[in-house]
Design a protein around this motif. Structure first.
Motif, PDB file in Angstrom:
ATOM      1  N   LEU A 104    -123.086  20.490 -36.098  1.00  0.00           N
ATOM      2  CA  LEU A 104    -122.429  20.951 -37.319  1.00  0.00           C
ATOM      3  C   LEU A 104    -122.591  22.443 -37.564  1.00  0.00           C
ATOM      4  O   LEU A 104    -121.634  23.129 -37.940  1.00  0.00           O
ATOM      5  N   HIS A 105    -123.773  22.967 -37.344  1.00  0.00           N
ATOM      6  CA  HIS A 105    -124.007  24.381 -37.659  1.00  0.00           C
ATOM      7  C   HIS A 105    -123.229  25.335 -36.755  1.00  0.00           C
ATOM      8  O   HIS A 105    -123.104  26.519 -37.061  1.00  0.00           O
ATOM      9  N   SER A 125    -118.895  28.199 -40.093  1.00  0.00           N
ATOM     10  CA  SER A 125    -119.205  29.534 -39.573  1.00  0.00           C
ATOM     11  C   SER A 125    -119.617  30.505 -40.680  1.00  0.00           C
ATOM     12  O   SER A 125    -120.371  31.445 -40.424  1.00  0.00           O
ATOM     13  N   HIS A 126    -119.159  30.263 -41.895  1.00  0.00           N
ATOM     14  CA  HIS A 126    -119.528  31.137 -43.018  1.00  0.00           C
ATOM     15  C   HIS A 126    -121.033  31.101 -43.307  1.00  0.00           C
ATOM     16  O   HIS A 126    -121.568  31.999 -43.946  1.00  0.00           O
ATOM     17  N   LEU A 127    -121.714  30.077 -42.798  1.00  0.00           N
ATOM     18  CA  LEU A 127    -123.168  29.977 -42.995  1.00  0.00           C
ATOM     19  C   LEU A 127    -123.940  30.870 -42.028  1.00  0.00           C
ATOM     20  O   LEU A 127    -125.143  31.042 -42.175  1.00  0.00           O
ATOM     21  N   LYS A 128    -123.241  31.385 -41.016  1.00  0.00           N
ATOM     22  CA  LYS A 128    -123.794  32.364 -40.076  1.00  0.00           C
ATOM     23  C   LYS A 128    -124.962  31.837 -39.221  1.00  0.00           C
ATOM     24  O   LYS A 128    -125.870  32.583 -38.884  1.00  0.00           O
ATOM     25  N   TYR A 129    -124.905  30.543 -38.900  1.00  0.00           N
ATOM     26  CA  TYR A 129    -125.915  30.004 -37.993  1.00  0.00           C
ATOM     27  C   TYR A 129    -125.500  30.304 -36.555  1.00  0.00           C
ATOM     28  O   TYR A 129    -124.320  30.412 -36.238  1.00  0.00           O
ATOM     29  N   ASN A 130    -126.474  30.416 -35.696  1.00  0.00           N
ATOM     30  CA  ASN A 130    -126.232  30.710 -34.289  1.00  0.00           C
ATOM     31  C   ASN A 130    -126.819  29.617 -33.412  1.00  0.00           C
ATOM     32  O   ASN A 130    -127.668  28.839 -33.856  1.00  0.00           O
ATOM     33  N   LYS A 131    -126.377  29.631 -32.168  1.00  0.00           N
ATOM     34  CA  LYS A 131    -126.955  28.708 -31.193  1.00  0.00           C
ATOM     35  C   LYS A 131    -128.454  28.987 -31.129  1.00  0.00           C
ATOM     36  O   LYS A 131    -128.886  30.133 -31.093  1.00  0.00           O
TER      37      LYS A 131
END
Length: 141
Positions: free
Chosen positions: A81-82, A88-94
């Motif tokens: 989900l992240h 994507s607006h949450l700005k999580y990365n792999k």
């Protein structure tokens, strides 16, 4: 239309749930010696097994092998989900949620529906065990 169909099925819900639970028990017992990880249900908990999701180190190879043997499977949340565009607006990365990423690459839903037969489950599990007994990592990568 979908609501009408579901309203017709509602009286059979308890029986359908019972059938899926029985199917899950059979999957559990037949995959007991397998390398795949089967669903674990907590103490004093219940599950209706709307899906029967296993984990495999070679999920994609196993999926392909099962498909070649006439068995449809599903990959639920192949992208965690992240990492999905909608979030994507949450700005999580792999790497931010390594366990979610690991699970998203390992989970595979086996056939599960009310009325699945013992013979069908035995066929599915036999193909999983057959896949594991061969050196399929070279072929199915």
């Amino acid at each position: 239309i979908h609501a009408a169909v579901l309203s017709l099925k509602l009286p059979f819900l308890e029986e359908y749930n019972k059938q899926r639970k029985e199917a899950a028990k059979l999957y559990d017992s037949l995959l007991d010696k397998s390398k795949v990880i089967t669903p674990k249900i907590g103490k004093n908990r219940d599950h209706i097994y709307y899906t029967y999701v296993i984990q495999s180190e070679n999920r994609d190879g196993l999926k392909e092998y099962l498909f070649e043997n006439g068995i449809e499977t599903g990959k639920h949340f192949p992208i965690p989900l992240h990492l999905q565009k909608a979030f994507s607006h949450l700005k999580y990365n792999k790497g931010d949620f390594p366990e979610a990423e690991k699970l998203s690459s390992r989970c595979l839903s086996l056939p599960m529906f009310p009325g699945i037969t013992e013979a069908e489950i035995k066929y599915v599990t036999s193909k999983i065990l057959e896949f594991e007994s061969q050196d399929n990592r070279k072929v199915y990568k």
